[in-house]
Each structure stands twice: as C-alpha cells, then as structure tokens.
Design a protein around this motif. Structure first.
Motif, PDB file in Angstrom:
ATOM      1  N   GLU A  15       0.822  -1.210   0.000  1.00 44.65           N
ATOM      2  CA  GLU A  15       0.000   0.000   0.000  1.00 44.65           C
ATOM      3  C   GLU A  15       0.858   1.262   0.000  1.00 44.65           C
ATOM      4  OE1 GLU A  15      -2.442  -2.786   2.809  1.00 44.65           O
ATOM      5  OE2 GLU A  15      -0.346  -2.602   2.147  1.00 44.65           O
ATOM      6  N   HIS A  16       2.052   1.167   0.582  1.00 44.63           N
ATOM      7  CA  HIS A  16       2.970   2.302   0.565  1.00 44.63           C
ATOM      8  C   HIS A  16       3.538   2.440  -0.843  1.00 44.63           C
ATOM      9  CE1 HIS A  16       5.557   5.343   2.301  1.00 44.63           C
ATOM     10  NE2 HIS A  16       6.589   4.801   1.679  1.00 44.63           N
ATOM     11  N   GLY A  17       3.117   3.464  -1.518  1.00 48.55           N
ATOM     12  CA  GLY A  17       3.559   3.703  -2.884  1.00 48.55           C
ATOM     13  C   GLY A  17       2.833   2.902  -3.938  1.00 48.55           C
ATOM     14  N   ALA A  18       1.843   2.071  -3.537  1.00 46.76           N
ATOM     15  CA  ALA A  18       1.200   1.145  -4.483  1.00 46.76           C
ATOM     16  C   ALA A  18       2.260   0.428  -5.304  1.00 46.76           C
ATOM     17  CB  ALA A  18       0.207   1.881  -5.381  1.00 46.76           C
ATOM     18  N   GLU A  19       3.280  -0.079  -4.596  1.00 45.00           N
ATOM     19  CA  GLU A  19       4.474  -0.612  -5.251  1.00 45.00           C
ATOM     20  C   GLU A  19       4.429  -2.136  -5.345  1.00 45.00           C
ATOM     21  OE1 GLU A  19       9.365  -0.293  -5.096  1.00 45.00           O
ATOM     22  OE2 GLU A  19       8.156   0.558  -3.465  1.00 45.00           O
ATOM     23  N   LEU A  20       4.528  -2.632  -6.561  1.00 44.57           N
ATOM     24  CA  LEU A  20       4.657  -4.063  -6.798  1.00 44.57           C
ATOM     25  C   LEU A  20       5.979  -4.542  -6.213  1.00 44.57           C
ATOM     26  CD1 LEU A  20       3.691  -6.667  -8.307  1.00 44.57           C
ATOM     27  CD2 LEU A  20       4.882  -5.764 -10.322  1.00 44.57           C
ATOM     28  N   THR A  21       5.915  -5.533  -5.309  1.00 42.02           N
ATOM     29  CA  THR A  21       7.137  -5.958  -4.623  1.00 42.02           C
ATOM     30  C   THR A  21       7.545  -7.386  -4.926  1.00 42.02           C
ATOM     31  OG1 THR A  21       5.936  -6.652  -2.642  1.00 42.02           O
ATOM     32  CG2 THR A  21       6.693  -4.364  -2.718  1.00 42.02           C
ATOM     33  N   SER A  22       6.605  -8.221  -5.382  1.00 48.06           N
ATOM     34  CA  SER A  22       6.959  -9.617  -5.606  1.00 48.06           C
ATOM     35  C   SER A  22       6.011 -10.244  -6.616  1.00 48.06           C
ATOM     36  CB  SER A  22       6.887 -10.407  -4.284  1.00 48.06           C
ATOM     37  OG  SER A  22       7.113 -11.790  -4.500  1.00 48.06           O
ATOM     38  N   VAL A  23       6.565 -11.044  -7.499  1.00 50.51           N
ATOM     39  CA  VAL A  23       5.786 -11.924  -8.380  1.00 50.51           C
ATOM     40  C   VAL A  23       6.517 -13.258  -8.402  1.00 50.51           C
ATOM     41  CG1 VAL A  23       4.904 -12.368 -10.687  1.00 50.51           C
ATOM     42  CG2 VAL A  23       4.922 -10.024  -9.796  1.00 50.51           C
ATOM     43  N   LYS A  24       5.854 -14.297  -7.901  1.00 45.85           N
ATOM     44  CA  LYS A  24       6.473 -15.613  -7.824  1.00 45.85           C
ATOM     45  C   LYS A  24       5.656 -16.640  -8.603  1.00 45.85           C
ATOM     46  CE  LYS A  24       8.917 -15.382  -3.388  1.00 45.85           C
ATOM     47  NZ  LYS A  24       9.034 -15.988  -2.043  1.00 45.85           N
ATOM     48  N   ASP A  25       6.383 -17.556  -9.222  1.00 52.47           N
ATOM     49  CA  ASP A  25       5.768 -18.688  -9.885  1.00 52.47           C
ATOM     50  C   ASP A  25       5.287 -19.686  -8.828  1.00 52.47           C
ATOM     51  OD1 ASP A  25       5.759 -21.458 -11.125  1.00 52.47           O
ATOM     52  OD2 ASP A  25       6.145 -20.255 -12.908  1.00 52.47           O
ATOM     53  N   VAL A  26       4.025 -20.081  -8.906  1.00 53.20           N
ATOM     54  CA  VAL A  26       3.449 -20.980  -7.904  1.00 53.20           C
ATOM     55  C   VAL A  26       4.177 -22.317  -7.873  1.00 53.20           C
ATOM     56  CG1 VAL A  26       1.373 -22.302  -7.305  1.00 53.20           C
ATOM     57  CG2 VAL A  26       1.179 -19.882  -7.919  1.00 53.20           C
ATOM     58  N   GLN A  27       4.532 -22.850  -9.033  1.00 51.91           N
ATOM     59  CA  GLN A  27       5.134 -24.182  -9.110  1.00 51.91           C
ATOM     60  C   GLN A  27       6.639 -24.163  -8.821  1.00 51.91           C
ATOM     61  OE1 GLN A  27       3.321 -26.934  -9.432  1.00 51.91           O
ATOM     62  NE2 GLN A  27       1.466 -25.656  -9.541  1.00 51.91           N
ATOM     63  N   THR A  28       7.357 -23.240  -9.443  1.00 49.43           N
ATOM     64  CA  THR A  28       8.820 -23.255  -9.335  1.00 49.43           C
ATOM     65  C   THR A  28       9.355 -22.345  -8.235  1.00 49.43           C
ATOM     66  OG1 THR A  28       9.117 -21.437 -10.912  1.00 49.43           O
ATOM     67  CG2 THR A  28       8.955 -23.680 -11.816  1.00 49.43           C
ATOM     68  N   HIS A  29       8.501 -21.428  -7.743  1.00 52.13           N
ATOM     69  CA  HIS A  29       8.879 -20.449  -6.723  1.00 52.13           C
ATOM     70  C   HIS A  29       9.914 -19.442  -7.225  1.00 52.13           C
ATOM     71  CE1 HIS A  29       6.561 -22.900  -3.984  1.00 52.13           C
ATOM     72  NE2 HIS A  29       7.331 -23.945  -4.258  1.00 52.13           N
ATOM     73  N   VAL A  30      10.082 -19.350  -8.526  1.00 52.21           N
ATOM     74  CA  VAL A  30      10.974 -18.331  -9.083  1.00 52.21           C
ATOM     75  C   VAL A  30      10.434 -16.940  -8.739  1.00 52.21           C
ATOM     76  CG1 VAL A  30      11.770 -17.268 -11.232  1.00 52.21           C
ATOM     77  CG2 VAL A  30      11.893 -19.741 -10.940  1.00 52.21           C
ATOM     78  N   GLU A  31      11.299 -16.077  -8.204  1.00 48.68           N
ATOM     79  CA  GLU A  31      10.960 -14.683  -7.928  1.00 48.68           C
ATOM     80  C   GLU A  31      11.418 -13.824  -9.109  1.00 48.68           C
ATOM     81  OE1 GLU A  31       9.452 -11.671  -7.112  1.00 48.68           O
ATOM     82  OE2 GLU A  31       9.484 -12.559  -5.075  1.00 48.68           O
ATOM     83  N   TYR A  32      10.462 -13.141  -9.735  1.00 50.27           N
ATOM     84  CA  TYR A  32      10.777 -12.344 -10.920  1.00 50.27           C
ATOM     85  C   TYR A  32      11.195 -10.911 -10.578  1.00 50.27           C
ATOM     86  CZ  TYR A  32       8.703 -16.041 -13.777  1.00 50.27           C
ATOM     87  OH  TYR A  32       8.434 -17.242 -14.391  1.00 50.27           O
TER      88      TYR A  32
END
Length: 292
Positions: A15-32
């Motif tokens: 919510e602070h800055g409406a900043e995207l902080t993480s996108v992870k693959d559900v299966q591989t857990h890769v953090e993009y």
C-alpha cells in the motif's frame, strides 16, 4: 501488503507507494521482481508521479510561484488507500492533500489498478482532474526484474532485451539527468540488445514510442524464464540498470513523461513531455507484464 494469486502466480503489492514488490511462480517459486537490496537500489517498482525523472534544481514554476519536488515525484512515498479488491485484482487510490499541495498545487485523484490473469499482470493508471482548472503531470512505472532469473548460474551478460516490432526506434539520450532533446538519436532493435553493465554508463536507454504499441522482452538462452512488458500507448520506455554498480537486475520502464530538457526554463506548463488534463477530465494509461 496486498496479495493476489491464481494457479500460476502469486503477487504482492505494498500500500505504501502502491508498489509491486513480488511476483512468484506458484510451481517453481521463481521470484521475478527485484528485491530492493539497498546496496544497489532500494526499491522494487515505484510509481513515478506527478513527474518522471528530474527537474532542474529539483524545482519548477507554476503561476509565478516556485515549487520543490525531487526526482520522480512524491507518489512512490505516499500511502495509498485500497478502494477495490478481489482475489486477482486491486485498486489503490491517492488524492491530493495538504502535504501534496505544498509540492504540487493541483487537485487530483490517482487510481492504480492491478489485475492478474493467467501469467499476465496488467497495470492501469487513471488520473482524474476534479477541479475547474487544468492540471499538468507525468506518470510512469519503474519495475525492476531479477537478472539472472530462476535457478540459472548465468550472469547479467547472458540476457538480452528484444523489441517487437523489431526495428530502429527514435531515442533520447540523457545529458546527466536531463533529456538532450536537441540531439535525438536512434536505437537499433532489429536484433535483441545484449545486456552488459557498460550499456548504462550514461543512464537509461530510452525508446521514443509516441504512443505506438510495443513489447520489450527480457530473456536468455539459459532457461525458459523471462518477462515481456507490453505497452499500448506509452510516450517512452526506458531500459535501466545502475552504473557503475554491477547490479543483478534491469528495469523496463513505461513512461508518459520524461526528465526536464537540458535547456528547460522551469515553467511546468511548458515542460518537455508534460501532459495537460482539462477540468473534470480523466487520463488513462496502461501496460502489462507477462512472466514466463
């Protein structure tokens, strides 16, 4: 922290800055997404509003009054309200207030909407002018992506950024932090651009899109992971990684606005790349990121 998820991805947005902080693959857990290591750059994907880039002396003039504002504006450091939410979408809202009017004397409402569908995250900016006077603004995104991606043992130099359409684009160089508008150049994307840290010795590589659709894709030959940023109506897109720090990330940045011109006179209404929004009008801009 707001969480979105489906069978493919999990997404976190602050919510602070409406900043995207993480996108992870559900299966591989890769953090993009870049994880904001302050050694290199302590942000993930800040929102740039109501300016993109830097002002001369961090100042501008409007109606004979001088205002101070630092690089990329103030929205990235404000707490947004969550005004709508589902399992796969959320809307954040920021309105003018006493603190903002010290830096930016305009009434506004900024809505930022994130929507997750399959492996694609869509981001929409909506700027509304509720007043009876024009407002002047720029807006942009600054998402950072891990390089390398996944479990590869590769390096930054193993990655490329490809553009679709694959063509030569008009480009602006930066002279220090300012736009050298009097000496436009080109960037050849008929073939993918190979990443190396020296590319960014003079700051971002900037493609002038003039609101024409384009997609920039970050990949390597090391694995199947990558990202694709698609822009429908952006004015510019910047590709950036900090220099001389050899940071393990790159940003692909959709912009509706740009840093002050080298010869800017400080008048906000005449600022290079500024958007004017008429009373009671609304501005819409969007981009999407596909994670694979």
């Amino acid at each position: 922290m707001i969480k979105l998820s489906n069978e493919e991805l999990t997404v976190a947005i602050n919510e602070h800055g409406a900043e995207l902080t993480s996108v992870k693959d559900v299966q591989t857990h890769v953090e993009y997404m870049w994880q904001a290591d302050k050694k290199f750059w302590g942000r993930h994907a800040p929102v740039l509003f109501p300016i993109v880039g830097r002002l001369h002396d961090d100042q501008y003039r409007y109606q004979d009054k001088t205002y101070s504002m630092t690089q990329h504006g103030f929205a990235r450091d404000q707490d947004f309200l969550v005004t709508a939410q589902t399992a796969t979408s959320v809307t954040f809202t920021l309105k003018d207030n006493d603190a903002s009017r010290i830096k930016y004397p305009f009434a506004f409402q900024l809505d930022i909407m994130f929507s997750l569908l399959g492996r694609q995250l869509s981001v929409e900016y909506r700027v509304a002018n509720p007043s009876d006077e024009p407002i002047y603004f720029s807006i942009g995104g600054h998402p950072g992506f891990n390089v390398p991606l996944g479990d590869s043992q590769g390096t930054f130099n193993d990655y490329t950024v490809a553009a679709t359409p694959a063509q030569t684009y008009s480009s602006l160089k930066l002279d220090g932090p300012f736009s050298d508008v009097d000496h436009p150049t080109t960037l050849n994307f008929e073939r993918p651009m190979k990443l190396n840290h020296d590319l960014f010795e003079h700051d971002a590589k900037i493609l002038q899109l003039d609101q024409q659709p384009a997609t920039l894709t970050l990949t390597s030959g090391l694995n199947e992971h990558g990202i694709a940023v698609t822009l429908q109506n952006a004015d510019y897109v910047g590709v950036w990684s900090p220099y001389p720090a050899k940071a393990p990330f790159v940003c692909i940045e959709p912009w509706w606005g740009i840093a002050d011109a080298v010869n800017a006179d400080g008048d906000l209404t005449k600022k290079f790349g500024i958007h004017e929004l008429y009373p009671q009008a609304m501005f819409n801009a969007d981009y999407s990121i596909e994670y694979f």
